[in-house]
Design a protein around this motif. Structure first.
Motif, PDB file in Angstrom:
ATOM      1  N   HIS A 160      63.617  16.099  10.152  1.00  0.00           N
ATOM      2  CA  HIS A 160      64.812  17.055   9.918  1.00  0.00           C
ATOM      3  C   HIS A 160      64.601  17.336   7.876  1.00  0.00           C
ATOM      4  O   HIS A 160      64.896  18.675   7.454  1.00  0.00           O
ATOM      5  N   PHE A 161      63.970  16.451   7.537  1.00  0.00           N
ATOM      6  CA  PHE A 161      63.947  16.118   5.353  1.00  0.00           C
ATOM      7  C   PHE A 161      62.896  17.380   5.660  1.00  0.00           C
ATOM      8  O   PHE A 161      62.820  17.680   4.626  1.00  0.00           O
ATOM      9  N   LEU A 162      61.998  17.122   6.635  1.00  0.00           N
ATOM     10  CA  LEU A 162      60.314  18.041   5.918  1.00  0.00           C
ATOM     11  C   LEU A 162      60.867  19.409   6.296  1.00  0.00           C
ATOM     12  O   LEU A 162      60.002  20.417   5.786  1.00  0.00           O
ATOM     13  N   LYS A 163      61.382  19.713   7.468  1.00  0.00           N
ATOM     14  CA  LYS A 163      61.238  20.919   7.947  1.00  0.00           C
ATOM     15  C   LYS A 163      62.095  21.487   6.855  1.00  0.00           C
ATOM     16  O   LYS A 163      62.321  22.361   6.764  1.00  0.00           O
ATOM     17  N   LYS A 164      63.453  21.027   6.380  1.00  0.00           N
ATOM     18  CA  LYS A 164      64.190  21.800   5.471  1.00  0.00           C
ATOM     19  C   LYS A 164      63.794  22.176   3.998  1.00  0.00           C
ATOM     20  O   LYS A 164      64.127  23.044   3.536  1.00  0.00           O
ATOM     21  N   ASN A 165      63.401  20.722   3.723  1.00  0.00           N
ATOM     22  CA  ASN A 165      62.562  20.824   2.384  1.00  0.00           C
ATOM     23  C   ASN A 165      60.364  21.122   2.062  1.00  0.00           C
ATOM     24  O   ASN A 165      60.343  21.343   0.881  1.00  0.00           O
ATOM     25  N   ILE A 166      60.018  21.967   3.096  1.00  0.00           N
ATOM     26  CA  ILE A 166      58.666  21.987   2.797  1.00  0.00           C
ATOM     27  C   ILE A 166      58.784  23.530   2.696  1.00  0.00           C
ATOM     28  O   ILE A 166      58.958  24.606   3.267  1.00  0.00           O
ATOM     29  N   ARG A 167      57.989  24.050   1.820  1.00  0.00           N
ATOM     30  CA  ARG A 167      57.717  25.552   0.880  1.00  0.00           C
ATOM     31  C   ARG A 167      56.593  26.013   1.321  1.00  0.00           C
ATOM     32  O   ARG A 167      56.219  27.499   0.341  1.00  0.00           O
ATOM     33  N   ASN A 168      55.726  25.578   1.970  1.00  0.00           N
ATOM     34  CA  ASN A 168      55.043  25.745   1.942  1.00  0.00           C
ATOM     35  C   ASN A 168      53.296  25.849   2.210  1.00  0.00           C
ATOM     36  O   ASN A 168      53.511  24.706   3.651  1.00  0.00           O
ATOM     37  N   ASN A 169      52.527  26.395   3.365  1.00  0.00           N
ATOM     38  CA  ASN A 169      51.830  26.367   4.420  1.00  0.00           C
ATOM     39  C   ASN A 169      50.863  25.068   3.628  1.00  0.00           C
ATOM     40  O   ASN A 169      50.040  25.305   4.821  1.00  0.00           O
ATOM     41  N   ASN A 170      50.032  25.039   2.848  1.00  0.00           N
ATOM     42  CA  ASN A 170      48.726  24.523   2.131  1.00  0.00           C
ATOM     43  C   ASN A 170      49.931  22.922   1.861  1.00  0.00           C
ATOM     44  O   ASN A 170      49.741  22.593   1.113  1.00  0.00           O
ATOM     45  N   ASN A 171      49.997  22.143   3.270  1.00  0.00           N
ATOM     46  CA  ASN A 171      50.254  21.129   2.957  1.00  0.00           C
ATOM     47  C   ASN A 171      49.524  19.240   3.801  1.00  0.00           C
ATOM     48  O   ASN A 171      48.553  20.314   4.585  1.00  0.00           O
ATOM     49  N   ILE A 172      49.047  18.587   2.487  1.00  0.00           N
ATOM     50  CA  ILE A 172      48.640  17.148   3.213  1.00  0.00           C
ATOM     51  C   ILE A 172      49.404  16.198   3.458  1.00  0.00           C
ATOM     52  O   ILE A 172      50.417  16.237   2.326  1.00  0.00           O
ATOM     53  N   PHE A 173      49.468  15.656   4.310  1.00  0.00           N
ATOM     54  CA  PHE A 173      50.506  14.432   4.807  1.00  0.00           C
ATOM     55  C   PHE A 173      49.818  12.976   4.982  1.00  0.00           C
ATOM     56  O   PHE A 173      48.431  12.782   5.299  1.00  0.00           O
ATOM     57  N   ILE A 174      50.207  12.103   4.053  1.00  0.00           N
ATOM     58  CA  ILE A 174      49.719  10.444   3.443  1.00  0.00           C
ATOM     59  C   ILE A 174      50.774   9.838   4.844  1.00  0.00           C
ATOM     60  O   ILE A 174      51.689   9.739   3.685  1.00  0.00           O
ATOM     61  N   ASP A 175      49.772   9.219   5.462  1.00  0.00           N
ATOM     62  CA  ASP A 175      51.597   8.333   5.980  1.00  0.00           C
ATOM     63  C   ASP A 175      50.416   6.567   6.091  1.00  0.00           C
ATOM     64  O   ASP A 175      50.062   6.623   6.647  1.00  0.00           O
ATOM     65  N   ILE A 176      51.221   6.178   4.690  1.00  0.00           N
ATOM     66  CA  ILE A 176      50.731   4.442   4.827  1.00  0.00           C
ATOM     67  C   ILE A 176      51.448   3.665   5.103  1.00  0.00           C
ATOM     68  O   ILE A 176      52.628   4.039   5.175  1.00  0.00           O
ATOM     69  N   GLY A 177      51.076   2.896   6.387  1.00  0.00           N
ATOM     70  CA  GLY A 177      51.823   2.210   6.913  1.00  0.00           C
ATOM     71  C   GLY A 177      52.607   3.412   8.514  1.00  0.00           C
ATOM     72  O   GLY A 177      53.567   3.562   8.556  1.00  0.00           O
ATOM     73  N   ALA A 178      51.442   3.419   9.230  1.00  0.00           N
ATOM     74  CA  ALA A 178      52.008   4.345   9.700  1.00  0.00           C
ATOM     75  C   ALA A 178      52.002   4.007  11.421  1.00  0.00           C
ATOM     76  O   ALA A 178      52.691   4.795  11.896  1.00  0.00           O
ATOM     77  N   ASN A 179      52.055   2.573  10.919  1.00  0.00           N
ATOM     78  CA  ASN A 179      52.318   1.807  12.629  1.00  0.00           C
ATOM     79  C   ASN A 179      51.465   2.843  14.082  1.00  0.00           C
ATOM     80  O   ASN A 179      50.404   3.020  13.484  1.00  0.00           O
TER      81      ASN A 179
END
Length: 241
Positions: free
Chosen positions: A38-57
């Motif tokens: 929900h937070f990402l949906k509300k706050n991402i403002r760009n179409n060029n995104n890289i996601f880094i998940d540290i401790g991804a389980n």
């Protein structure tokens, strides 16, 4: 899955480590920490995104992220625990934009003890918490970012870490060159002694973000963060520029 849900489509398979926290929750609710999405949906403002998940389980946040219409060009997932990593690979193997790594990220490259919580697979940590452990790899986060800088440089970086005791160290340890690329940061606050010892650096970085929220998506101030740290409260901190 017996029906379409936030984690996938009906008849999709989700691989989980048998424990008493995450696995039962998934079996009952078919989602995990969806407040982050929900937070990402509300706050991402760009179409060029890289996601880094540290401790991804086992990759649950990434699976849910892929079910949204958020534009993600590349995803890097890090998980040091061997059994958890095998589930992670199975859950995310079909997507070509994802690269998975069977090591953690820290400020130095080395092998060390990963302490395991059999009751909660999400509570494994390089910080001593139990007598049960295995030797796992931890690589230098700045070396990784340098190696992948061409990918990161022209995109917005979404940074999420859940390392059970090292998030604060990583947060201030990322070199400025790479840190300025981070537009959204999600970290877990648990190491209050480290924050107190490195107060100036830690809060100077927090202040770079315009919007600060807790996991319930309530806005939170710098003073409120200080108060929670002073009172040894553990909480997730979600930030966007």
């Amino acid at each position: 899955l017996d029906k379409n849900c936030l984690l996938g489509k009906k008849k999709d398979k989700i691989y989980l480590v048998p424990d008493e926290i995450i696995a039962p929750y998934i079996l009952k609710n078919a989602c995990w920490d969806y407040e982050i999405i929900h937070f990402l949906k509300k706050n991402i403002r760009n179409n060029n995104n890289i996601f880094i998940d540290i401790g991804a389980n086992v990759g649950l946040i990434t699976k849910q992220l892929l079910k949204t219409n958020i534009k993600i060009k590349k995803i890097f997932c890090f998980e040091p625990d061997k059994n958890t990593f095998e589930c992670l690979k199975q859950n995310l193997s079909k997507n070509k934009i994802i690269t998975t790594y069977n090591f953690g990220l820290g400020l130095k490259t080395k092998s060390l003890k990963l302490y395991k919580n059999k009751m909660n697979s999400g509570d494994n940590s390089f910080v001593k918490k139990s007598k049960i452990y295995e030797i796992c790899k931890k690589n230098n986060i700045n070396s990784f970012l340098k190696k992948n800088y061409k990918i990161i440089n022209n995109n917005h970086l979404i940074y999420k870490s859940d390392t059970q005791g090292m998030d604060e160290e990583l947060f201030i340890g990322v070199q400025d060159k790479y840190f300025k690329k981070i537009k959204i940061a999600i970290i877990e606050i648990t190491n209050h002694k480290f924050i107190t010892k490195n107060d100036k650096m830690f809060f100077s970085r927090i202040k770079l973000f315009k919007n600060l929220y807790d996991k319930k998506l309530n806005k939170i101030t710098i003073n409120e963060i200080r108060h929670r740290v002073k009172n040894n409260q553990e909480f997730d901190l979600l930030m966007s520029r």
